[in-house]
Design a protein around this motif. Structure first.
Motif, short mmCIF file in Angstrom:
data_model
loop_
_atom_site.label_atom_id
_atom_site.label_comp_id
_atom_site.label_asym_id
_atom_site.label_seq_id
_atom_site.Cartn_x
_atom_site.Cartn_y
_atom_site.Cartn_z
N THR A 226 0.86 -1.30 -0.06
CA THR A 226 0.04 0.06 0.02
C THR A 226 1.05 1.19 0.11
O THR A 226 2.07 1.16 0.66
CB THR A 226 -0.90 0.07 1.12
OG1 THR A 226 -0.03 0.34 2.34
CG2 THR A 226 -1.83 -1.25 1.40
N ASP A 227 0.41 2.26 -0.45
CA ASP A 227 1.18 3.75 -0.50
C ASP A 227 1.27 4.05 0.86
O ASP A 227 2.56 4.44 1.08
CB ASP A 227 0.15 4.64 -1.36
CG ASP A 227 0.74 6.04 -1.30
OD1 ASP A 227 1.99 6.01 -1.82
OD2 ASP A 227 0.19 6.82 -0.58
N GLU A 228 0.55 3.74 1.96
CA GLU A 228 0.72 4.31 3.08
C GLU A 228 1.77 3.39 4.03
O GLU A 228 2.89 3.96 4.69
CB GLU A 228 -0.54 3.84 4.05
CG GLU A 228 -0.43 4.44 5.56
CD GLU A 228 -1.76 4.12 6.54
OE1 GLU A 228 -1.62 4.08 7.62
OE2 GLU A 228 -2.57 3.86 5.91
N ALA A 230 4.43 2.12 2.21
CA ALA A 230 5.66 2.28 1.65
C ALA A 230 6.32 3.72 2.10
O ALA A 230 7.29 3.84 2.42
CB ALA A 230 5.40 2.63 0.22
N ARG A 231 5.28 4.79 2.64
CA ARG A 231 5.56 6.04 2.89
C ARG A 231 6.18 5.79 4.39
O ARG A 231 7.04 6.53 4.80
CB ARG A 231 4.60 6.97 2.95
CG ARG A 231 4.25 7.51 1.48
CD ARG A 231 3.06 8.79 1.42
NE ARG A 231 1.74 8.03 1.66
CZ ARG A 231 1.15 8.28 2.76
NH1 ARG A 231 1.26 8.91 3.76
NH2 ARG A 231 -0.23 7.60 2.70
N GLY A 281 5.74 4.02 -2.93
CA GLY A 281 4.29 3.67 -3.06
C GLY A 281 4.18 2.26 -3.31
O GLY A 281 4.85 1.29 -3.09
N THR A 282 3.14 2.06 -4.27
CA THR A 282 2.81 0.48 -4.71
C THR A 282 3.77 0.30 -5.68
O THR A 282 4.07 1.16 -6.24
CB THR A 282 1.14 0.53 -4.80
OG1 THR A 282 1.24 1.25 -6.13
CG2 THR A 282 0.41 0.92 -3.72
N GLN A 285 2.64 2.25 -8.74
CA GLN A 285 2.90 3.95 -8.39
C GLN A 285 4.50 4.05 -8.67
O GLN A 285 5.43 4.90 -9.18
CB GLN A 285 2.63 4.32 -7.04
CG GLN A 285 1.12 4.38 -6.79
CD GLN A 285 0.81 4.69 -5.48
OE1 GLN A 285 1.30 3.88 -4.51
NE2 GLN A 285 -0.31 5.43 -5.09
N GLN A 289 6.49 6.37 -11.33
CA GLN A 289 7.49 7.36 -11.00
C GLN A 289 9.03 7.06 -11.47
O GLN A 289 9.90 8.09 -11.88
CB GLN A 289 7.87 7.21 -9.19
CG GLN A 289 6.55 7.85 -8.61
CD GLN A 289 6.30 7.69 -7.26
OE1 GLN A 289 7.05 8.37 -6.39
NE2 GLN A 289 5.44 6.73 -6.80
#
Length: 330
Positions: A226-228, A230-231, A281-282, A285, A289
């Motif tokens: 998930t993006d969360e 990864a951050r 991110g995922t 994502q 990038q």
């Protein structure tokens, strides 16, 4: 197809040991080899309790014994800290141990304060001024292209791939003049990225080692389900960047959810600036990038950076990133 490699600082995490950091780096190198990365590089840093790659050539011997085929090398050796003869011996030894697998990336900035200068018994400012001559001497010790009064054994005749590292126009100009492949440290110093690559490609002079410009660029990359997540993974390295820039470096800290939300504006701006050479991110994502970054730089290779507090999370991030980017092209 763009090739991918890994840059490792051998990070020591809070509550961890140097021995654990060495084992984690070996595991990361094995994973990099498994997923098809081209190179695994270790960076030279000194007198920092959170980074254990100071004895770079020794660490590379450890990495070489843990792997079978991936190229291993320095990203980089800070040549002002050494003599060309010492590095020729060290990397000649590595080439004898791991034939055809050794890269020698060279940097000019010693990154040292007065305490380290005293410890190394060197005037590093003066040594950095002799960097171009030292590169030529080192190359001659390895290739024999200049008749020198001394022979490095091991060293002479070693089949080592020499790279120039840089984060400014100086390294780009020298790499072009000497016909060397060039690696740009965008992961921590992206300011001169576009200008340096343009200068290198414009002024490149072919050499026996390389007939056309060859560029590798470093990126911080964190992939997760998930993006969360990864951050959050990225927050350990972000904390380390902030600590370093504010004069209080230490070991790699545990991740903090929504870390950047709590930062003062200057620190948040610094991390945002570094984010132009990052992908977080995922897998999808991250792929987007990285694809955009390759379109910007036209890099022949991307070298992936990014320490995580949990070493297993970095293994998974690397695997997800490479799998997602297998079809990325220049």
């Amino acid at each position: 197809m763009t090739q991918f490699s890994v840059l490792d600082l051998v990070p020591v995490r809070e509550g961890g040991t140097v021995s654990e950091a060495m084992a984690a780096s070996a595991n990361l190198a094995r994973k990099a080899e498994e997923v098809g990365c081209k190179r695994f590089w270790v960076a030279e840093h000194h007198a920092m309790e959170g980074i254990a790659g100071g004895a770079t050539s020794v660490v590379l011997a450890h990495i070489g014994n843990a792997t079978n085929s991936i190229r291993i090398g320095s990203g980089g050796i800070m040549l002002p800290n050494h003599t060309p003869f010492q590095i020729a011996e060290q990397f000649g030894t590595l080439d004898a141990l791991f034939p055809g697998r050794i890269d020698l990336g060279l940097g000019r900035a010693p990154g040292a304060g007065p305490e380290l200068q005293r410890a190394l018994r060197k005037n590093l400012h003066q040594a950095s001024e002799y960097f171009p001559q030292d590169v030529l001497e080192l190359r001659a010790l390895l290739t024999g292209d200049v008749d020198l009064p001394i022979t490095a054994t091991p060293g002479l005749g070693a089949k080592i791939e020499l790279w120039m590292l840089g984060s400014s126009l100086f390294g780009a100009s020298l790499a072009a003049k000497l016909g060397m492949p060039y690696a740009f440290a965008a992961h921590f110093a992206p300011d001169h990225l576009d200008a340096a690559l343009a200068l290198y490609r414009r002024d490149f002079q072919p050499s026996e080692a390389l007939d056309r410009p060859h560029v590798m660029v470093a990126m911080n990359v964190f992939a997760a389900d998930t993006d969360e997540e990864a951050r959050t993974l990225a927050s350990s390295q972000q904390q380390s960047f902030v600590a370093l820039r504010t004069g209080s470096p230490g070991k790699l800290p545990p991740p903090i959810k929504d870390y950047t939300d709590s930062l003062p504006a200057p620190s948040r701006a610094m991390l945002d600036h570094l984010g132009q050479a990052a992908a977080v991110g995922t897998p999808g994502q991250v792929r987007e990038q990285i694809d955009a970054f390759i379109a910007r730089t036209h890099a022949d290779e991307i070298i992936l950076c990014g320490a995580t507090f949990d070493p297993d999370a970095r293994l998974r991030s690397l695997e997800m990133t490479v799998e997602a980017c297998r079809s990325v092209t220049v």
